[in-house]
Design a protein around this motif. Structure first.
Motif, PDB file in Angstrom:
ATOM      1  N   ILE A 164       9.802  -1.197   2.493  1.00 30.85           N
ATOM      2  CA  ILE A 164       8.945  -1.104   1.589  1.00 30.85           C
ATOM      3  C   ILE A 164       9.575  -1.821   0.527  1.00 30.85           C
ATOM      4  N   GLN A 165      10.818  -1.504   0.169  1.00 28.99           N
ATOM      5  CA  GLN A 165      11.344  -1.598  -1.162  1.00 28.99           C
ATOM      6  C   GLN A 165      11.757  -3.293  -1.180  1.00 28.99           C
ATOM      7  N   SER A 166      11.774  -3.681  -0.270  1.00 29.10           N
ATOM      8  CA  SER A 166      12.208  -5.119   0.001  1.00 29.10           C
ATOM      9  C   SER A 166      11.129  -6.166  -0.211  1.00 29.10           C
ATOM     10  N   LYS A 167      10.092  -5.367   0.361  1.00 25.40           N
ATOM     11  CA  LYS A 167       9.008  -6.512   0.388  1.00 25.40           C
ATOM     12  C   LYS A 167       7.902  -6.206  -0.590  1.00 25.40           C
ATOM     13  N   THR A 168       8.448  -5.308  -1.630  1.00 25.76           N
ATOM     14  CA  THR A 168       7.420  -5.052  -2.993  1.00 25.76           C
ATOM     15  C   THR A 168       8.404  -5.367  -4.290  1.00 25.76           C
ATOM     16  N   LYS A 169       9.338  -6.419  -3.955  1.00 27.63           N
ATOM     17  CA  LYS A 169      10.342  -6.647  -5.233  1.00 27.63           C
ATOM     18  C   LYS A 169       9.575  -7.312  -6.480  1.00 27.63           C
ATOM     19  N   ASP A 170       8.774  -7.969  -6.127  1.00 24.82           N
ATOM     20  CA  ASP A 170       7.951  -8.687  -6.942  1.00 24.82           C
ATOM     21  C   ASP A 170       7.665  -7.974  -8.224  1.00 24.82           C
ATOM     22  N   ASN A 171       8.141  -8.447  -9.474  1.00 19.68           N
ATOM     23  CA  ASN A 171       8.085  -7.666 -10.527  1.00 19.68           C
ATOM     24  C   ASN A 171       6.768  -7.499 -11.303  1.00 19.68           C
ATOM     25  N   LYS A 177       3.791   5.948  -5.114  1.00 16.02           N
ATOM     26  CA  LYS A 177       3.692   6.296  -6.608  1.00 16.02           C
ATOM     27  C   LYS A 177       2.781   6.998  -7.141  1.00 16.02           C
ATOM     28  N   ALA A 178       1.338   6.695  -6.521  1.00 15.93           N
ATOM     29  CA  ALA A 178       0.192   7.633  -7.275  1.00 15.93           C
ATOM     30  C   ALA A 178       0.103   9.036  -6.573  1.00 15.93           C
ATOM     31  N   PHE A 179       0.808   9.343  -5.362  1.00 20.80           N
ATOM     32  CA  PHE A 179       0.651  10.446  -4.412  1.00 20.80           C
ATOM     33  C   PHE A 179       2.087  10.977  -4.356  1.00 20.80           C
ATOM     34  N   PRO A 180       2.768  11.165  -5.519  1.00 20.75           N
ATOM     35  CA  PRO A 180       4.129  11.675  -5.035  1.00 20.75           C
ATOM     36  C   PRO A 180       4.390  12.899  -4.332  1.00 20.75           C
ATOM     37  N   ASN A 181       5.576  12.934  -3.563  1.00 20.42           N
ATOM     38  CA  ASN A 181       5.522  13.882  -2.353  1.00 20.42           C
ATOM     39  C   ASN A 181       7.059  14.358  -2.540  1.00 20.42           C
ATOM     40  N   ASP A 182       7.339  15.662  -2.257  1.00 19.67           N
ATOM     41  CA  ASP A 182       8.776  16.150  -2.328  1.00 19.67           C
ATOM     42  C   ASP A 182       9.398  15.691  -0.981  1.00 19.67           C
ATOM     43  N   GLU A 183       8.357  15.667   0.108  1.00 22.89           N
ATOM     44  CA  GLU A 183       8.936  15.422   1.307  1.00 22.89           C
ATOM     45  C   GLU A 183       9.276  13.789   1.561  1.00 22.89           C
ATOM     46  N   LEU A 207       0.792  -1.374   0.012  1.00 24.38           N
ATOM     47  CA  LEU A 207      -0.026   0.010  -0.133  1.00 24.38           C
ATOM     48  C   LEU A 207       0.995   1.327  -0.036  1.00 24.38           C
ATOM     49  N   ILE A 208       1.763   1.183   0.798  1.00 29.07           N
ATOM     50  CA  ILE A 208       2.801   2.495   0.884  1.00 29.07           C
ATOM     51  C   ILE A 208       3.539   2.568  -0.114  1.00 29.07           C
ATOM     52  N   TYR A 209       3.902   1.762  -0.925  1.00 25.82           N
ATOM     53  CA  TYR A 209       4.542   1.525  -2.141  1.00 25.82           C
ATOM     54  C   TYR A 209       3.646   2.244  -3.336  1.00 25.82           C
ATOM     55  N   ALA A 210       2.222   2.150  -3.039  1.00 24.46           N
ATOM     56  CA  ALA A 210       1.586   2.603  -4.343  1.00 24.46           C
ATOM     57  C   ALA A 210       1.013   3.863  -3.902  1.00 24.46           C
ATOM     58  N   ILE A 211       0.945   4.120  -2.649  1.00 25.99           N
ATOM     59  CA  ILE A 211       0.506   5.655  -2.282  1.00 25.99           C
ATOM     60  C   ILE A 211       1.825   6.423  -2.881  1.00 25.99           C
ATOM     61  N   LYS A 246       2.223  -3.993 -12.484  1.00 22.70           N
ATOM     62  CA  LYS A 246       0.566  -3.614 -12.043  1.00 22.70           C
ATOM     63  C   LYS A 246       0.779  -2.103 -11.500  1.00 22.70           C
ATOM     64  N   MET A 247       1.672  -1.698 -10.563  1.00 22.48           N
ATOM     65  CA  MET A 247       1.610  -0.454 -10.124  1.00 22.48           C
ATOM     66  C   MET A 247       1.855   0.761 -11.217  1.00 22.48           C
ATOM     67  N   GLU A 248       2.418   0.190 -12.451  1.00 19.86           N
ATOM     68  CA  GLU A 248       2.816   1.311 -13.116  1.00 19.86           C
ATOM     69  C   GLU A 248       1.399   1.775 -13.846  1.00 19.86           C
ATOM     70  N   LEU A 249       0.345   0.992 -13.733  1.00 16.64           N
ATOM     71  CA  LEU A 249      -0.927   1.451 -14.047  1.00 16.64           C
ATOM     72  C   LEU A 249      -1.710   2.400 -13.433  1.00 16.64           C
ATOM     73  N   LEU A 250      -1.202   2.543 -12.192  1.00 17.25           N
ATOM     74  CA  LEU A 250      -1.858   3.872 -11.116  1.00 17.25           C
ATOM     75  C   LEU A 250      -1.812   5.007 -11.880  1.00 17.25           C
ATOM     76  N   LYS A 251      -2.775   5.749 -11.741  1.00 13.27           N
ATOM     77  CA  LYS A 251      -3.007   7.170 -12.145  1.00 13.27           C
ATOM     78  C   LYS A 251      -2.132   7.904 -11.287  1.00 13.27           C
ATOM     79  N   ILE A 252      -1.290   8.824 -11.913  1.00 10.41           N
ATOM     80  CA  ILE A 252      -0.425   9.584 -10.810  1.00 10.41           C
ATOM     81  C   ILE A 252      -0.833  11.122 -10.716  1.00 10.41           C
ATOM     82  N   GLN A 253      -1.264  11.382  -9.383  1.00  9.39           N
ATOM     83  CA  GLN A 253      -1.547  12.652  -9.080  1.00  9.39           C
ATOM     84  C   GLN A 253      -0.457  13.942  -9.050  1.00  9.39           C
ATOM     85  N   GLN A 254      -0.924  14.812  -8.862  1.00 10.72           N
ATOM     86  CA  GLN A 254      -0.074  16.141  -8.829  1.00 10.72           C
ATOM     87  C   GLN A 254       0.774  15.933  -7.737  1.00 10.72           C
TER      88      GLN A 254
END
Lengths: 385, 385
Positions: free
Chosen positions: B341-348, B319-325, B313-317, B353-361
């Protein structure tokens, strides 16, 4: 070879149509009531030519060819008109002749203003002219099968689409409540809103609502019948205040049902909501409901207002929604000069009240269309060669 | 002189409380169900000192003095606790002694996270400790009279507030459904949203809904009772998928009722709606409901998620809601390192799939709080001098 050219109006629902009980025949779960708009500002214009020499049916929409034989809704409209022609014994032109349909909208399709209602009403009306069939309630059942709300565009003034009870859909017809002459000072100010969001199409949205909303049936069974009666009474009495309240409540309830859908459908955006607040603030400052909003499945606002209150409304809109653009391109439709607005809103008490309006960021509105209650479709010309 | 210090948790409603049948006693029109959150991330902390030498009752909220004797809700809570002390024959300290109340929230009040529930629960729980009254269902009727949803914060885990039927409100009590130990891997990710809009307060909003919504009674009578049962069954079975669907539907329906209110109440903003779309997209990509959203009377999103799915979930957030902070100030609460987060979401396949998420401002989220299901209020210390 025989050809007709017709125009048909857009209509805006006051009591919303949302949800079908039969997807195929486009039978709604509740009655709806609409106001038909003048064709000068918003209309579809369709030319249908029938000829012994055409090999196939063809159609062009705004200059681009679109599939005809693959479009089940268009085919159904054509077949139904043929059936009515046979029933009426009309032999104006042979049903075996193929047709070419060319249709245009005189308003930007990008504006998100329901163009399919005007389009299908114009198609069906033009076919009726072509084959010599009278406009009556039965013809509205044909337009309904093209696009539900198209049936309401076959009449001018205020129109009720009766849901009907029969499985065949024969009694799901539109009927005029009153003609456009009954309330001629009823105007509409359409605020076209800048929008990025890609919305759920209304066919899919209403399907999903019927399947998942746990409130929609209560709305259809209990809320709408009462509101339709109250609204018709308000129209008959020229009671704008009641008209406004019912219209606003029904717009809100339609968007509530869309929100109660799973996953939810969201059609209004931040600007839409700020227009809602603006209208409530304006009405409160004025001491009665002088404006009513309604929103279809998109972010644009349709504001109902009596002719005498338009200068005040436009003054308030210019105040609350400042815009860099001041040309005629910003304020479209029935002319209303800045001089008029300034002279008719000179009252200092009014201007002081307007100082209390919340001012939005610049350029949240794209443009404004000023139009009014209008007539049903009409034949522009017919040619035989 | 005698003093107690207690903490009490925040609770987030899964089945929403919206609408009172009695404004004075704060009796709701429907049951509600909530999850109590850990106090480590979000809590109210209250110290009450009673002394023979105090001249008057006083109260400080986050360091600032607030009126006491003019606040009917606080007075009612105090009087009700006095009544319970008399009934229980408790004589720990004299009821005639005046009290000084100092209360803090350990989280920013600006975040718009229901602080009054935790605040009143803490006040009532601290008073109960002060006067030696047991925590039981009867005590929840006292907290309820401070702020309705406060009654649910007197228990940990999952809690049901029963609307009750009596006019006195005696049976409008909160009861624990299951303790926090029953579903310990139930976590919450709160997305705090940047917001400009000034919303309608919930007391006024729900009053207006009860008076004007034509759908609210149907919700209370027909929809909620069924949902409460389904949700409790889902909790008892650890059935996250059903839990998620009911929670999301009920959040949507609450906002639908707010929209059906006249004038409408709008609590969600564009970012809230983009979070809703994000959750539905994420669940669809994952093939089942792994996250559930719920929104209270504000724009912030509460996302329910099982512990094992948090890295995804955090990986997806991110991705979709990028933040400078990227500091700890952005991701607050229960620690979760970027490395994790990086190690537990290594699955290609997952990453594709996450590349398909709509990216917000960028920076549409202010910060994120990670917390989980927690215990009810507790006494931190008691002193007699």
């Amino acid at each position: 070879m025989f050809s007709v050219t017709c125009v048909a109006p857009v209509n805006i629902a006051l009591i919303k149509y949302w949800g079908k009980r039969n997807e195929d025949l486009i039978l709604p779960i509740n009655d709806s009531v609409s106001m038909t708009l003048r064709t000068d500002e918003l209309c579809a214009e369709t030319t249908i030519t029938a000829s012994e020499s055409f090999y196939s049916n063809k159609m062009w929409l705004n200059g681009e060819e679109v599939p005809f034989e693959e479009n089940t809704r268009i085919l159904r409209c054509l077949n139904e008109v043929h059936r009515l022609a046979i029933c009426a014994g009309s032999q104006k032109i042979p049903l075996s002749w193929k047709i070419h349909v060319k249709s245009f909208n005189n308003f930007p399709t990008a504006a998100g203003l329901a163009s399919s209602a005007a389009g299908y009403a114009c198609l069906v009306y033009s076919l009726a002219c072509l084959y010599g069939i009278p406009v009556n309630d039965q013809l509205t059942t044909v337009a309904r099968q093209g696009s539900g709300s198209a049936c309401r565009s076959l009449y001018g003034g205020f129109v009720q689409w009766h849901r009907g009870n029969l499985d065949s859909g024969c009694d799901s017809v539109a009927k005029q409540v009153v003609s456009s002459k009954f309330w001629p000072n009823m105007h509409l100010i359409i605020l076209v809103v800048n929008d990025q969001r890609k919305n759920t199409g209304s066919t899919l949205g209403m399907q999903r609502s019927v399947q998942t909303s746990q409130l929609i049936q209560h709305r259809a069974d209990k809320v709408v019948p009462e509101r339709v009666n109250q609204l018709k009474t308000a129209i008959h009495k020229h009671d704008f205040d009641t008209f406004a309240k019912i219209t606003m409540k029904d717009s809100n309830q339609f968007h509530a049902i869309a929100m109660d859908t799973y996953p939810p459908c969201v059609y209004m955006n931040e600007t839409s909501h700020s227009i809602v607040s603006f209208v409530h603030d304006f009405n409160e400052l004025m001491g009665s409901s002088l404006i009513a909003y309604t929103f279809d499945a998109g972010p644009n606002a349709c504001l109902y207002v009596l002719e005498e209150n338009i200068p005040k409304l436009i003054y308030a809109i210019n105040k609350a929604f400042p815009n860099d653009e001041e040309s005629a391109d910003y304020l479209r439709g029935i002319p209303l000069s800045n001089l008029d607005i300034q002279s008719k809103t000179k009252d200092n008490i009014f201007r002081e009240k307007m100082e209390l309006l919340k001012i939005q960021q610049k350029n949240t509105l794209k443009y404004i269309i000023h139009t009014k209650v209008g007539e049903g479709p009409r034949l522009l010309r017919a040619n035989a060669r």
